[in-house]
Design an enzyme around this catalytic site. Structure first.
Site, PDB file in Angstrom:
ATOM      1  N   LYS A  76      15.138 -31.179  47.364  1.00 56.20           N
ATOM      2  CA  LYS A  76      13.673 -30.420  47.236  1.00 56.20           C
ATOM      3  C   LYS A  76      13.454 -29.420  48.097  1.00 56.20           C
ATOM      4  O   LYS A  76      13.955 -29.325  49.118  1.00 56.20           O
ATOM      5  CB  LYS A  76      12.544 -31.695  47.353  1.00 56.20           C
ATOM      6  CG  LYS A  76      11.153 -31.297  46.556  1.00 56.20           C
ATOM      7  CD  LYS A  76      11.072 -31.585  45.289  1.00 56.20           C
ATOM      8  CE  LYS A  76       9.963 -31.007  44.573  1.00 56.20           C
ATOM      9  NZ  LYS A  76       9.736 -31.495  43.146  1.00 56.20           N
ATOM     10  N   VAL A  99       1.384 -30.574  32.648  1.00 56.78           N
ATOM     11  CA  VAL A  99       1.597 -31.761  32.035  1.00 56.78           C
ATOM     12  C   VAL A  99       0.400 -32.325  31.432  1.00 56.78           C
ATOM     13  O   VAL A  99       0.379 -33.028  30.343  1.00 56.78           O
ATOM     14  CB  VAL A  99       2.351 -32.883  33.168  1.00 56.78           C
ATOM     15  CG1 VAL A  99       2.676 -33.984  32.443  1.00 56.78           C
ATOM     16  CG2 VAL A  99       3.428 -32.245  33.885  1.00 56.78           C
TER      17      VAL A  99
HETATM   18  P1  NAI Z   1      -0.341 -28.339  37.982  1.00 55.22           P
HETATM   19  O1  NAI Z   1      -0.209 -27.784  39.221  1.00 55.22           O
HETATM   20  O2  NAI Z   1       0.077 -27.409  36.815  1.00 55.22           O
HETATM   21  O3  NAI Z   1      -1.472 -29.368  37.545  1.00 55.22           O
HETATM   22  C1  NAI Z   1      -2.122 -30.073  38.454  1.00 55.22           C
HETATM   23  C2  NAI Z   1      -3.894 -30.305  37.990  1.00 55.22           C
HETATM   24  O4  NAI Z   1      -4.468 -31.236  38.830  1.00 55.22           O
HETATM   25  C3  NAI Z   1      -4.529 -28.959  37.999  1.00 55.22           C
HETATM   26  O5  NAI Z   1      -5.074 -28.757  37.009  1.00 55.22           O
HETATM   27  C4  NAI Z   1      -5.423 -29.227  39.268  1.00 55.22           C
HETATM   28  O6  NAI Z   1      -6.714 -28.404  39.044  1.00 55.22           O
HETATM   29  C5  NAI Z   1      -5.628 -30.443  39.091  1.00 55.22           C
HETATM   30  N1  NAI Z   1      -6.009 -31.410  40.417  1.00 55.22           N
HETATM   31  C6  NAI Z   1      -5.895 -30.938  41.635  1.00 55.22           C
HETATM   32  N2  NAI Z   1      -6.747 -31.808  42.213  1.00 55.22           N
HETATM   33  C7  NAI Z   1      -7.207 -32.845  41.606  1.00 55.22           C
HETATM   34  C8  NAI Z   1      -8.110 -33.737  41.953  1.00 55.22           C
HETATM   35  N3  NAI Z   1      -8.302 -34.171  43.183  1.00 55.22           N
HETATM   36  N4  NAI Z   1      -8.569 -34.553  40.743  1.00 55.22           N
HETATM   37  C9  NAI Z   1      -8.220 -34.240  39.615  1.00 55.22           C
HETATM   38  N5  NAI Z   1      -7.168 -33.193  39.105  1.00 55.22           N
HETATM   39  C10 NAI Z   1      -6.720 -32.300  40.279  1.00 55.22           C
HETATM   40  O7  NAI Z   1       1.030 -29.381  37.939  1.00 55.22           O
HETATM   41  P2  NAI Z   1       1.814 -30.024  36.954  1.00 55.22           P
HETATM   42  O8  NAI Z   1       2.991 -29.335  36.509  1.00 55.22           O
HETATM   43  O9  NAI Z   1       0.843 -30.284  35.590  1.00 55.22           O
HETATM   44  O10 NAI Z   1       2.309 -31.433  37.520  1.00 55.22           O
HETATM   45  C11 NAI Z   1       1.378 -32.550  37.783  1.00 55.22           C
HETATM   46  C12 NAI Z   1       2.028 -33.382  38.477  1.00 55.22           C
HETATM   47  O11 NAI Z   1       3.107 -34.098  37.892  1.00 55.22           O
HETATM   48  C13 NAI Z   1       2.541 -32.942  39.903  1.00 55.22           C
HETATM   49  O12 NAI Z   1       2.173 -34.085  40.860  1.00 55.22           O
HETATM   50  C14 NAI Z   1       3.875 -32.606  39.774  1.00 55.22           C
HETATM   51  O13 NAI Z   1       4.570 -32.730  40.902  1.00 55.22           O
HETATM   52  C15 NAI Z   1       4.279 -33.839  38.865  1.00 55.22           C
HETATM   53  N6  NAI Z   1       5.547 -33.369  38.038  1.00 55.22           N
HETATM   54  C16 NAI Z   1       5.440 -32.287  37.349  1.00 55.22           C
HETATM   55  C17 NAI Z   1       6.347 -32.147  36.363  1.00 55.22           C
HETATM   56  C18 NAI Z   1       6.563 -30.659  35.660  1.00 55.22           C
HETATM   57  O14 NAI Z   1       7.291 -30.513  34.870  1.00 55.22           O
HETATM   58  N7  NAI Z   1       5.725 -30.112  35.580  1.00 55.22           N
HETATM   59  C19 NAI Z   1       7.694 -32.824  36.443  1.00 55.22           C
HETATM   60  C20 NAI Z   1       7.693 -34.041  37.215  1.00 55.22           C
HETATM   61  C21 NAI Z   1       6.427 -34.245  38.067  1.00 55.22           C
END
Ligand code: NAI
Length: 356
Positions: free
Chosen positions: A80, A181
């Site tokens: 990472k 996601v």
């Molecule tokens: P992203 O950055 O697109 O979305 C995260 C969302 O969470 C945003 O809409 C943000 O406003 C929201 N957020 C932030 N603080 C918050 C809170 N306190 N309460 C509620 N919502 C809050 O990230 P993404 O790509 O959707 O990933 C989500 C999670 O899944 C992350 O932890 C990431 O590491 C993990 N992940 C993502 C993968 C991917 O393919 N994108 C693959 C594996 C894991």
């Protein structure tokens, strides 16, 4: 800081601190294990409070990647990158190029791609300096790995429900985070007849979810008290802890966020409460499968195929079934069963490497 004795060091093969004074680059690349193959793992940019936080994050995430790659059966290890900077104010093309220059030296030991705070466009700039990237070229019909990860979360969830004699139709899912996601997951859940309760800190995303998915919106902290059958964390890690675990009303936790449990012993508390927790690195492996298939096609100089990749993502359901069965028969938590499954593959590969 004493890195070798760090509680999250977990036998890392290497931890590299990369810096460039001219552009302000400060990054850490942690390579946890390469016994199964070159390490894969995204690059996250965050304005960490201090170096200790950045180190902890990168160590925990890269060790998780080793397990994630091992459960998928793909020939990759875990690593990472974290870049210690504010993506809103400190990201510059110069910094991204400097990162690309540093990354180049890792050759086949490590490949990276999108994670929080880093967009595909950023990697097009990093890619001016290095080929150590996956998920950046336009080879897939999926624009972001988030959608593929959501498909994997759904497969994992349906397998868990089936194992317990439940079905998704008519259930309510509390989705925390409507990013790449979480938003895609809401769409898939609605197609399966489930209702969604959502929380995010971004008003626009909440409004979109209300109009597109007829979602019930709650305040960020109220998502833990939501009247839902399933909790799907899709934002940050550490959210299932001593405070929140007793508040969850549902019997399932299946989501995309990495490092969902504040500590592993929470898995025992959840099991004692009758909550089925599908380990995060199994439920969210779809993103790794997406980039892993691209990496394999690159390595073997053949065409990448979305349909083959998706078959493997749906296969996460079978892995969840196997893990839950094993946990049941041995009287251990699903987390323990997943750890044993993943780490035994790594140990076998390590033994073979030592003999070679
Ligand atoms: P992203 O950055 O697109 O979305 C995260 C969302 O969470 C945003 O809409 C943000 O406003 C929201 N957020 C932030 N603080 C918050 C809170 N306190 N309460 C509620 N919502 C809050 O990230 P993404 O790509 O959707 O990933 C989500 C999670 O899944 C992350 O932890 C990431 O590491 C993990 N992940 C993502 C993968 C991917 O393919 N994108 C693959 C594996 C894991």
């Amino acid at each position: 800081m004493n890195l070798f004795d760090h509680p999250d060091f977990d036998g890392h093969e290497s931890v590299n601190f990369l810096a460039d004074e001219r552009t302000g680059l400060r990054a850490i690349i942690a390579i946890h294990n390469t016994a199964l193959g070159g390490a894969l793992g995204g690059c996250r940019m965050r304005p960490y409070e201090n170096e200790t936080e950045a180190v902890k994050d990168v160590l925990r995430l890269s060790a998780g990647m080793t397990r994630k790659a091992a459960v998928t059966g793909l020939p990759f290890g875990g690593g990472k990158t974290v870049i210690w900077a504010d993506p809103n104010s400190e990201k510059s093309p110069e910094l991204l190029r400097a990162f690309g220059d540093r990354l180049k030296g890792f050759e086949s030991r490590y490949y990276t791609g999108e994670d929080m705070g880093m967009e595909r466009e950023d990697f097009l700039i990093v890619g001016e300096r290095t080929n150590n990237l996956v998920g950046v070229r336009k080879v897939s019909r999926f624009d972001s790995s988030g959608e593929v990860t959501a498909i994997g979360v759904l497969a994992a969830l349906e397998a868990a429900l089936t194992a317990r004699g439940d079905k998704l139709d008519g259930m309510t899912v509390a989705v925390q985070g409507l990013g790449h996601v979480g938003f895609a997951l809401c769409g898939l859940l609605r197609e399966k007849g489930a209702d969604v309760i959502v929380a995010d800190v971004n008003e626009d995303r909440l409004n979109d979810a209300k109009s597109q998915f007829d979602a019930t919106v709650v305040e960020s902290d109220a998502i833990y008290d939501a009247d839902a059958d399933i909790f799907a964390p899709c934002a940050m890690g550490g959210i299932v802890n001593e405070d929140t675990a007793p508040r969850l009303k549902g019997r399932y936790i299946v989501g995309a966020a990495n490092n969902q449990l504040s500590k592993n012993s929470i898995a025992d508390d959840l099991a004692a409460r009758g909550v089925t927790y599908v380990p995060d690195y199994v439920a969210n492996a779809g993103g790794l499968i997406r980039v892993g298939h691209e990496g394999l096609a690159m390595r073997d100089e053949r065409d990448y195929d979305d349909d083959v990749m998706l078959e493997s993502v749906h296969g996460l359901g079978d892995i969840v079934t196997q893990i839950l069965r094993d946990a049941e028969s041995r009287g251990v938590t699903p987390l323990q069963a997943a750890e044993d499954f993943a780490l035994s593959r790594v140990a076998e590969a390590e033994a073979a490497r030592a003999e070679a």
